[in-house]
Motif scaffolding. Structure first.
Motif, PDB file in Angstrom:
ATOM      1  N   ALA A 176       8.395 -29.100 -28.386  1.00 51.38           N
ATOM      2  CA  ALA A 176       9.747 -29.250 -27.849  1.00 51.38           C
ATOM      3  C   ALA A 176      10.201 -27.949 -27.200  1.00 51.38           C
ATOM      4  CB  ALA A 176      10.714 -29.663 -28.959  1.00 51.38           C
ATOM      5  N   LEU A 177       9.895 -26.827 -27.875  1.00 52.75           N
ATOM      6  CA  LEU A 177      10.263 -25.525 -27.314  1.00 52.75           C
ATOM      7  C   LEU A 177       9.532 -25.278 -26.000  1.00 52.75           C
ATOM      8  CD1 LEU A 177      10.508 -23.211 -30.443  1.00 52.75           C
ATOM      9  CD2 LEU A 177      12.333 -23.847 -28.869  1.00 52.75           C
ATOM     10  N   ALA A 178       8.215 -25.611 -26.006  1.00 45.97           N
ATOM     11  CA  ALA A 178       7.416 -25.415 -24.798  1.00 45.97           C
ATOM     12  C   ALA A 178       7.960 -26.285 -23.669  1.00 45.97           C
ATOM     13  CB  ALA A 178       5.956 -25.754 -25.074  1.00 45.97           C
ATOM     14  N   ALA A 179       8.343 -27.528 -24.000  1.00 49.04           N
ATOM     15  CA  ALA A 179       8.866 -28.445 -22.992  1.00 49.04           C
ATOM     16  C   ALA A 179      10.163 -27.888 -22.415  1.00 49.04           C
ATOM     17  CB  ALA A 179       9.118 -29.820 -23.607  1.00 49.04           C
ATOM     18  N   TYR A 180      10.997 -27.343 -23.294  1.00 43.91           N
ATOM     19  CA  TYR A 180      12.262 -26.765 -22.860  1.00 43.91           C
ATOM     20  C   TYR A 180      11.998 -25.617 -21.890  1.00 43.91           C
ATOM     21  CZ  TYR A 180      16.777 -24.429 -23.067  1.00 43.91           C
ATOM     22  OH  TYR A 180      17.955 -23.842 -22.728  1.00 43.91           O
ATOM     23  N   ALA A 181      11.033 -24.778 -22.255  1.00 45.45           N
ATOM     24  CA  ALA A 181      10.684 -23.650 -21.388  1.00 45.45           C
ATOM     25  C   ALA A 181      10.169 -24.161 -20.046  1.00 45.45           C
ATOM     26  CB  ALA A 181       9.646 -22.767 -22.056  1.00 45.45           C
ATOM     27  N   ALA A 182       9.315 -25.204 -20.100  1.00 47.81           N
ATOM     28  CA  ALA A 182       8.719 -25.730 -18.876  1.00 47.81           C
ATOM     29  C   ALA A 182       9.791 -26.282 -17.951  1.00 47.81           C
ATOM     30  CB  ALA A 182       7.698 -26.819 -19.218  1.00 47.81           C
ATOM     31  N   VAL A 183      10.774 -26.988 -18.520  1.00 42.17           N
ATOM     32  CA  VAL A 183      11.838 -27.557 -17.708  1.00 42.17           C
ATOM     33  C   VAL A 183      12.535 -26.458 -16.909  1.00 42.17           C
ATOM     34  CG1 VAL A 183      14.152 -28.583 -17.840  1.00 42.17           C
ATOM     35  CG2 VAL A 183      12.245 -29.633 -19.059  1.00 42.17           C
ATOM     36  N   HIS A 184      12.655 -25.288 -17.530  1.00 41.99           N
ATOM     37  CA  HIS A 184      13.345 -24.193 -16.850  1.00 41.99           C
ATOM     38  C   HIS A 184      12.453 -23.424 -15.898  1.00 41.99           C
ATOM     39  CE1 HIS A 184      17.346 -24.314 -18.663  1.00 41.99           C
ATOM     40  NE2 HIS A 184      16.698 -25.025 -19.574  1.00 41.99           N
ATOM     41  N   ALA A 185      11.144 -23.407 -16.195  1.00 34.01           N
ATOM     42  CA  ALA A 185      10.235 -22.631 -15.361  1.00 34.01           C
ATOM     43  C   ALA A 185       9.813 -23.406 -14.121  1.00 34.01           C
ATOM     44  CB  ALA A 185       9.007 -22.231 -16.166  1.00 34.01           C
ATOM     45  N   VAL A 186       9.812 -24.736 -14.210  1.00 40.77           N
ATOM     46  CA  VAL A 186       9.235 -25.538 -13.134  1.00 40.77           C
ATOM     47  C   VAL A 186      10.268 -25.837 -12.056  1.00 40.77           C
ATOM     48  CG1 VAL A 186       8.312 -27.813 -12.584  1.00 40.77           C
ATOM     49  CG2 VAL A 186       7.454 -26.558 -14.556  1.00 40.77           C
ATOM     50  N   LYS A 187       9.850 -25.607 -10.814  1.00 40.26           N
ATOM     51  CA  LYS A 187      10.725 -25.892  -9.680  1.00 40.26           C
ATOM     52  C   LYS A 187      10.264 -27.228  -9.083  1.00 40.26           C
ATOM     53  CE  LYS A 187      11.887 -23.844  -5.300  1.00 40.26           C
ATOM     54  NZ  LYS A 187      10.764 -24.234  -4.448  1.00 40.26           N
ATOM     55  N   VAL A 188      11.140 -28.219  -9.124  1.00 39.15           N
ATOM     56  CA  VAL A 188      10.767 -29.529  -8.605  1.00 39.15           C
ATOM     57  C   VAL A 188      11.202 -29.646  -7.143  1.00 39.15           C
ATOM     58  CG1 VAL A 188      11.055 -32.018  -8.836  1.00 39.15           C
ATOM     59  CG2 VAL A 188      10.930 -30.579 -10.858  1.00 39.15           C
ATOM     60  N   GLU A 189      10.281 -30.118  -6.308  1.00 38.55           N
ATOM     61  CA  GLU A 189      10.527 -30.211  -4.877  1.00 38.55           C
ATOM     62  C   GLU A 189      10.595 -31.677  -4.453  1.00 38.55           C
ATOM     63  OE1 GLU A 189       8.779 -28.111  -1.107  1.00 38.55           O
ATOM     64  OE2 GLU A 189       7.480 -27.974  -2.865  1.00 38.55           O
ATOM     65  N   ASN A 190      11.314 -31.926  -3.343  1.00 37.44           N
ATOM     66  CA  ASN A 190      11.479 -33.311  -2.921  1.00 37.44           C
ATOM     67  C   ASN A 190      10.948 -33.603  -1.531  1.00 37.44           C
ATOM     68  OD1 ASN A 190      12.678 -35.342  -4.589  1.00 37.44           O
ATOM     69  ND2 ASN A 190      14.265 -33.815  -4.957  1.00 37.44           N
ATOM     70  N   ASP A 191      10.346 -32.614  -0.908  1.00 34.07           N
ATOM     71  CA  ASP A 191       9.911 -32.736   0.482  1.00 34.07           C
ATOM     72  C   ASP A 191       8.697 -33.662   0.572  1.00 34.07           C
ATOM     73  OD1 ASP A 191       8.890 -32.461   2.940  1.00 34.07           O
ATOM     74  OD2 ASP A 191       8.647 -30.289   2.860  1.00 34.07           O
ATOM     75  N   PHE A 192       8.919 -34.875   1.141  1.00 34.86           N
ATOM     76  CA  PHE A 192       7.812 -35.834   1.141  1.00 34.86           C
ATOM     77  C   PHE A 192       6.673 -35.395   2.039  1.00 34.86           C
ATOM     78  CE2 PHE A 192       8.888 -37.307   5.270  1.00 34.86           C
ATOM     79  CZ  PHE A 192       7.808 -38.045   5.709  1.00 34.86           C
ATOM     80  N   THR A 193       6.965 -34.477   2.976  1.00 37.34           N
ATOM     81  CA  THR A 193       5.903 -34.062   3.887  1.00 37.34           C
ATOM     82  C   THR A 193       4.822 -33.271   3.154  1.00 37.34           C
ATOM     83  OG1 THR A 193       7.295 -32.211   4.519  1.00 37.34           O
ATOM     84  CG2 THR A 193       7.239 -34.079   6.012  1.00 37.34           C
ATOM     85  N   ALA A 194       5.079 -32.910   1.893  1.00 38.58           N
ATOM     86  CA  ALA A 194       4.021 -32.291   1.099  1.00 38.58           C
ATOM     87  C   ALA A 194       2.868 -33.270   0.937  1.00 38.58           C
ATOM     88  CB  ALA A 194       4.557 -31.890  -0.267  1.00 38.58           C
ATOM     89  N   PHE A 195       3.167 -34.550   1.149  1.00 38.07           N
ATOM     90  CA  PHE A 195       2.112 -35.555   1.020  1.00 38.07           C
ATOM     91  C   PHE A 195       1.407 -35.798   2.339  1.00 38.07           C
ATOM     92  CE2 PHE A 195       3.692 -36.031  -3.103  1.00 38.07           C
ATOM     93  CZ  PHE A 195       2.635 -36.544  -3.825  1.00 38.07           C
ATOM     94  N   LEU A 196       1.773 -34.999   3.342  1.00 40.19           N
ATOM     95  CA  LEU A 196       1.035 -35.054   4.597  1.00 40.19           C
ATOM     96  C   LEU A 196      -0.087 -34.021   4.527  1.00 40.19           C
ATOM     97  CD1 LEU A 196       3.992 -35.311   7.078  1.00 40.19           C
ATOM     98  CD2 LEU A 196       2.475 -37.105   6.306  1.00 40.19           C
ATOM     99  N   PRO A 197      -1.168 -34.267   5.245  1.00 43.60           N
ATOM    100  CA  PRO A 197      -2.318 -33.361   5.150  1.00 43.60           C
ATOM    101  C   PRO A 197      -2.005 -31.986   5.740  1.00 43.60           C
ATOM    102  CG  PRO A 197      -2.885 -35.398   6.291  1.00 43.60           C
ATOM    103  CD  PRO A 197      -1.408 -35.380   6.138  1.00 43.60           C
TER     104      PRO A 197
END
Lengths: 760, 183
Positions: free
Chosen positions: A11-32
């Motif tokens: 749970a602690l690790a998950a909490y840390a991960a939630v704060h460390a991880v930057k979530v992106e929404n740019d769909f073009t990341a799925f372009l080659p």
């Protein structure tokens, strides 16, 4: 106690991960990762292009005057809103700053300015026209500028700047042809792919309209709206289906183990794997894409099979059993990791993320299953109750069905090769979750508006901005000619706002000197009732224009045109490109031929997209083949027998072929996301075959293997069966593929499992 | 005290007299006119012009929807206001403009049609109405509501007698003025 402790750490690790991880929404990341300039242009256009920033707004639910009134107020509101660069409803250029810039630079901008354009004869004709207009109600709006602009340059300019194909006008604003909706077009400041910002822009339109007239309904459309909608739909889908799937799996586990402790044991490796995978992606890529997160959870979620397998398989055996089970487990993990290798090497950044997440996640889950779960269980292996249908999972080995399956699989491969491009998906829009109805509505609105579609651009290249503009100007007569022939409906050129320096210079040089102009004007005015000094502002404007510096982009700073120019005039690979979006192109080949030999080229974005996806599919297929080779080697070494390796590999490969065949036969076009799903099928199939293969030696083990397999198949079929019900094509594709694949895998793995007596 | 009472009574009396000829009554009388065909003169004055611009001809109105302005001098021109477009004929050439395409044109057409047919609903779509005077010399002031119109047109003052329109004067924001007189 140990479980509680581990849960706390997680749970602690998950909490840390939630704060460390930057979530992106740019769909073009799925372009080659793009290679050709055209592909880079495509990606840039999809991300930041003008067309990607346009929002179409239709207002409905009132009488025409009420709609027109709301349209005017809404345009004024949106022009002020921070989310929008400009909004227009056909009434006028909503921005006074732009009108001022155009008035000031009208002589550099107007193509009518040429030597002789201000002769006495031309001036006389212009003044006659103005005099007529003065007593006509038709020309009221241009009256204010008459002393500055007696030749009507601004009116001509407006006609040129407003898109060639215009919607119908009612009450002074754009309407649909049937008169039921008022139309507006707005350009967002945020790029089209930024679904969060686009959602904010949509909310702004809705709240502004509600404040103006709550009785009216807005319909919003456009690439940005689609991005925001997709985001919403996917999020909603993932949430809804995720909850349903989790509940279903928990129910299954509850039936089998009937103990919270056991369920916690089973969940631990998955959670740990997911955490490790996400952190690895964050570390390796700097951010995690939202889609990666969604699919990654699904892929790593398969790791729930490992503890299930280990716990069920070691039932009633001492801790010594863990050793032999651990060997099988290791092979299962390594083969899945090898299958995800193809993804990790992908040119699509998004898929590469997915690959890394899967590899690290599966590896971590495998290690946790092998070492953490026994430690947590502390010698007390939970009791597993068999699922009712476990007894059905009996080997039905024999030469005949196996040969039949192999022949069928080969036939499928042959069939696919014979009908090659037909079953491949090369339309990007097909992966969009936007319902067909919305897409049709967008197309209809686009037609009414005469707004350019995303398909065709004329790209004119030049070593600097001026050269690119000059090349774009050279293409205009071609476009104009084809427009007259009906080959295309219209186009939007940056040169209308920013002519090339040479053209501007030529126009300004064509303006007469003050004395000459004054003389011509005086002569032209003779006999007309205008006061002698009426056009003094005209004289000083022309004189100022003659000596003014050339018009640059800077003149439009702070006006809606600035964003338009930024989108239409772009820098790429050290050169400049002037882009001319073409609307309603009926014959691309004709335009291509007409442009041949010039510095301008027609870019068919759909074709580039298709080529790009096709190339990607080909590249991925090669990587999958390498992955398969690696898996074969792993199996031969791990099982120390080619025969045993084949017994694992053949049913998995056949299941893969038959799944593809089944999908293609049902008319499903296979794309990138099916490929992801097929990798998952391969991993699952190998696991099943390995679990069965390891148990052939002993009938008690075999019964437990069937039991473990029943649980694995049930969780997979449940999770992915639910996904198949999703509204998002991507999720549906994955769900359907994996559900079918998993069922085929288990059946074929049973077919390849030898009956007891035949094993020596 | 008596003086204040007297003043109030006077004010009340004059208000009552005005009420006898109000907007509804004016519209009723205008609507009773089914056909007009009369000579007109129109004069445009502007700060830009040294001398006013004159034109003259005949104005025709026939219930419900025909409005034609036939200019005879200084040159022949015909302006027809139809239900949804204005048709200008000059030198044998015809130009059609959709009324809806310009708010100012729509307001202009509505003012002519509304006044000639006594249709206050049409007028109120674009203007605030104020009626003053009496039956034998009334005045109707039209002030545009919509900003798209009031940017250019300040007000329109229509004067007449009974069901007959005698004079239409348009005040533009630019300082231009147009007076149309019917005989």
């Amino acid at each position: 106690m140990r479980i509680f402790l581990a849960g706390l750490v997680l749970a602690l690790a998950a909490y840390a991960a939630v704060h460390a991880v930057k979530v992106e929404n740019d769909f073009t990341a799925f372009l080659p990762n793009t290679t050709s300039p055209e592909e880079r242009l495509l990606v840039a256009q999809l991300r930041d292009g003008l067309v990607a920033r346009l929002m179409l707004v239709a207002l409905e639910g009132g009488e025409a005057p009420a709609l027109a009134n709301a349209s005017r107020q809404l345009a004024a509101e949106l022009a002020k809103a921070p989310e929008f660069a400009f909004a227009s409803n056909g009434a006028s250029f909503a921005s006074p700053a732009l009108a001022e810039a155009l008035v000031r630079n009208r002589y550099a901008l107007s193509p009518r300015v040429a030597p002789g354009a201000f002769s006495e004869e031309h001036l006389r004709r212009a003044l006659d026209e103005r005099l007529d207009e003065l007593s006509s109600p038709v020309a009221l709006p241009t009256r204010a500028l008459l002393p500055r602009d007696p030749t009507g340059e601004l009116t001509a300019l407006y006609k040129r700047l407003v898109p060639g194909t215009q919607p119908a006008m009612r009450e002074g604003v754009w309407f649909t042809a049937d008169g039921k909706s008022a139309l507006l077009i707005a350009q967002t400041r945020a790029p089209g792919y930024d679904s969060v910002a686009q959602a904010a822009a949509m909310a702004r339109v809705r709240s502004a309209l509600a404040a103006i007239d709550p009785a009216l309904r807005p319909t919003l459309s456009g690439p940005g709206v689609f991005a925001a909608e997709s985001h919403r739909i996917i999020e909603h889908d993932v949430e809804r289906l995720g909850i349903a799937a989790t509940a279903g799996v928990l129910l299954l586990l509850g039936y089998v183990y009937r103990s919270l402790r056991a369920i916690a044991l089973v969940a631990m490796p998955v959670v740990l794997g997911l955490l490790a995978g996400v952190l690895a992606v964050q570390w390796g890529f700097g951010s995690v894409h939202a889609i990666t997160l969604g699919f990654g959870a699904t892929l790593v979620g398969e790791a729930v099979d490992y503890p299930n397998y280990v716990l069920v398989q070691t039932q009633g055996e001492g801790s010594g059993a863990l050793g032999s089970v651990g060997h099988t487990l290791g092979l299962a993990v390594l083969t899945t990791v090898a299958s995800a290798l193809a993804l990790a090497l992908s040119g699509f950044q998004g898929l590469a993320q997915l690959g890394v997440l899967t590899m690290v996640g599966i590896l971590a889950a495998g290690i946790a299953t092998r070492y953490l779960v026994p430690w947590l269980a502390a010698g007390r292996v939970p009791v597993a109750y068999p699922l009712p249908f476990a007894a059905l999972l009996q080997p039905f080995g024999g030469r005949l069905p196996r040969i039949g399956v192999v022949v069928l699989a080969l036939a499928v491969l042959g069939g696919l090769a014979a009908t090659d491009p037909a079953w491949r998906e090369n339309d990007l829009s097909a992966i969009s979750p936007i319902p067909e109805a919305l897409r049709l509505q967008d197309a209809a609105l686009r037609r009414e508006m005469g707004a350019p579609d995303v398909s065709y651009l004329v790209a004119s290249r030049g070593s600097d901005e001026g050269a690119a503009l000059a090349n774009a100007e050279a293409a205009l007569p071609v476009l104009e000619g084809l427009k007259a022939k009906g080959v295309l409906a219209g186009y939007e050129s940056a040169t209308a706002l920013l002519p090339s320096p040479a053209t501007q210079r030529a126009r300004l040089d064509a303006l007469p000197a003050r004395d000459a102009l004054e003389a011509s004007l005086r002569a032209a005015q003779r006999g007309l009732p205008f006061k002698p000094d009426t056009f003094a502002p005209f004289l000083s404007d022309v004189e100022a224009a003659r000596t003014a510096p050339l018009l640059t982009r800077a003149a439009y700073a702070g006006t809606p045109a600035a964003a338009r120019l930024d989108a239409l005039l772009v820098q790429q690979d050290g050169a400049w490109l002037a882009l001319t979006p073409v609307a309603g192109l009926r014959d691309a080949a004709a335009l291509e031929a007409a442009l041949a030999g010039s510095a301008s080229r027609l870019v068919d974005l759909k074709r580039v997209t298709a080529g790009m996806l096709d190339g990607y599919l080909r590249e991925s297929s090669r990587q999958v083949a390498y992955g398969a080779g690696l898996i074969g080697v792993l199996l031969v070494f791990g099982l120390r027998s080619v025969r045993r390796a084949l017994r694992v590999l053949l049913p998995s490969a056949a299941a893969l072929c038959l799944t593809v065949g089944l999908l293609a036969a049902c008319g499903v076009r296979l794309g990138v996301f099916h490929l992801v799903a097929l990798l998952l099928v391969l991993g699952i199939g190998l696991n099943y075959a390995l679990f069965l293969e390891a148990a052939v030696s002993n009938s008690a083990r075999r019964a437990r293997a069937a039991q473990a397999l029943a649980l694995c198949v049930a969780t997979t079929a449940l999770t992915f069966g639910l996904l198949a019900a999703s509204a998002t094509p991507v999720l549906r594709a994955i769900g359907l593929t994996v559900a079918i694949g998993a069922l085929l895998s288990v059946v074929l793995a049973l077919a390849w499992t030898p009956a007891e007596r035949s094993f020596r | 005290m008596t003086r204040a009472l007297f003043a109030a009574a006077l004010a009340f009396a004059s208000a009552a007299a005005n009420a006898a000829f109000d907007e509804a009554e004016l519209m009723r009388q205008l609507a009773a006119t089914t056909e007009v065909q009369s000579a007109y003169t129109e004069r445009k004055t502007s700060p830009l012009l040294a001398a006013p611009l004159d034109n003259s001809g005949t104005l025709t109105y026939r219930r419900p929807n025909v409005i034609e302005k036939n200019v005879a001098s200084p040159r022949r021109e015909k302006l027809r206001i139809l239900a949804d477009e204005v048709v200008v004929e000059r030198n044998g050439q015809e130009r059609r403009i959709a009324i809806a395409s310009q708010p100012t044109l729509a307001a202009f057409a509505a003012s002519l049609r509304g006044v000639l047919s006594g249709d206050s609903a049409v007028l109120r779509k674009y203007f605030k109405l104020r009626v003053s005077g009496a039956e034998e010399a009334w005045s109707l002031e039209l002030v545009p509501i919509d900003a798209a119109v009031s940017r250019y047109v300040e007000r329109v003052v229509v004067e007449g007698r009974g069901g007959r329109v005698g004079r239409i004067e348009t005040f533009e924001v630019s300082g231009d003025r147009t007076v149309l007189e019917l005989r």
